[in-house]
Design a protein around this motif. Structure first.
Motif, mmCIF file in Angstrom:
data_model
loop_
_atom_site.group_PDB
_atom_site.id
_atom_site.type_symbol
_atom_site.label_atom_id
_atom_site.label_comp_id
_atom_site.label_asym_id
_atom_site.label_seq_id
_atom_site.Cartn_x
_atom_site.Cartn_y
_atom_site.Cartn_z
ATOM 1 N N TYR A 61 0.835 -1.203 0.000
ATOM 2 C CA TYR A 61 0.000 0.000 0.000
ATOM 3 C C TYR A 61 0.867 1.248 0.000
ATOM 4 O O TYR A 61 1.992 1.232 0.457
ATOM 5 C CB TYR A 61 -0.916 0.007 1.231
ATOM 6 C CG TYR A 61 -1.759 -1.236 1.328
ATOM 7 C CD1 TYR A 61 -2.827 -1.440 0.464
ATOM 8 C CD2 TYR A 61 -1.466 -2.224 2.269
ATOM 9 C CE1 TYR A 61 -3.586 -2.592 0.536
ATOM 10 C CE2 TYR A 61 -2.229 -3.370 2.344
ATOM 11 C CZ TYR A 61 -3.283 -3.552 1.477
ATOM 12 O OH TYR A 61 -4.030 -4.690 1.546
ATOM 13 N N ASP B 235 -3.800 5.466 0.471
ATOM 14 C CA ASP B 235 -4.613 4.344 0.018
ATOM 15 C C ASP B 235 -5.654 4.030 1.083
ATOM 16 O O ASP B 235 -5.382 4.136 2.283
ATOM 17 C CB ASP B 235 -3.774 3.086 -0.202
ATOM 18 C CG ASP B 235 -2.988 3.114 -1.496
ATOM 19 O OD1 ASP B 235 -3.172 4.059 -2.295
ATOM 20 O OD2 ASP B 235 -2.187 2.186 -1.706
ATOM 21 N N SER C 188 -7.319 -4.664 0.682
ATOM 22 C CA SER C 188 -7.689 -3.643 -0.298
ATOM 23 C C SER C 188 -9.191 -3.392 -0.363
ATOM 24 O O SER C 188 -9.619 -2.315 -0.761
ATOM 25 C CB SER C 188 -7.199 -4.050 -1.690
ATOM 26 O OG SER C 188 -5.808 -4.170 -1.698
#
Length: 68
Positions: free
Chosen positions: A7, A11, A59
């Motif tokens: 990451y 993010d 994510s």
């Protein structure tokens, strides 16, 4: 040695806290070099004092839920 992170700053990531999924923004990336080719990566989310290891962040919410 080249260090790669999963990451980047700002993010959005998902993580479990207090038995609930949460979403937050990466505000710091910490890289700790422990040997010639050994390192660990952790992240700070939303300027909180907790450092999160890379393998505890996801994510998407669906990716997080699939690990439970």
């Amino acid at each position: 040695m080249k260090v790669t992170t999963k990451y980047s700053l700002e993010d959005l990531v998902w993580y479990m806290s207090q038995n609930r999924p949460h979403c937050g923004k990466v505000t710091y990336v910490y890289i700790r070099v422990t040997g010639k080719d050994q390192y660990s990566v952790s992240y700070q989310i939303n300027h909180d004092s907790t450092k999160w290891e890379e393998d505890r962040l996801f994510s998407s919410k669906m990716e997080l839920l699939n690990t439970l």
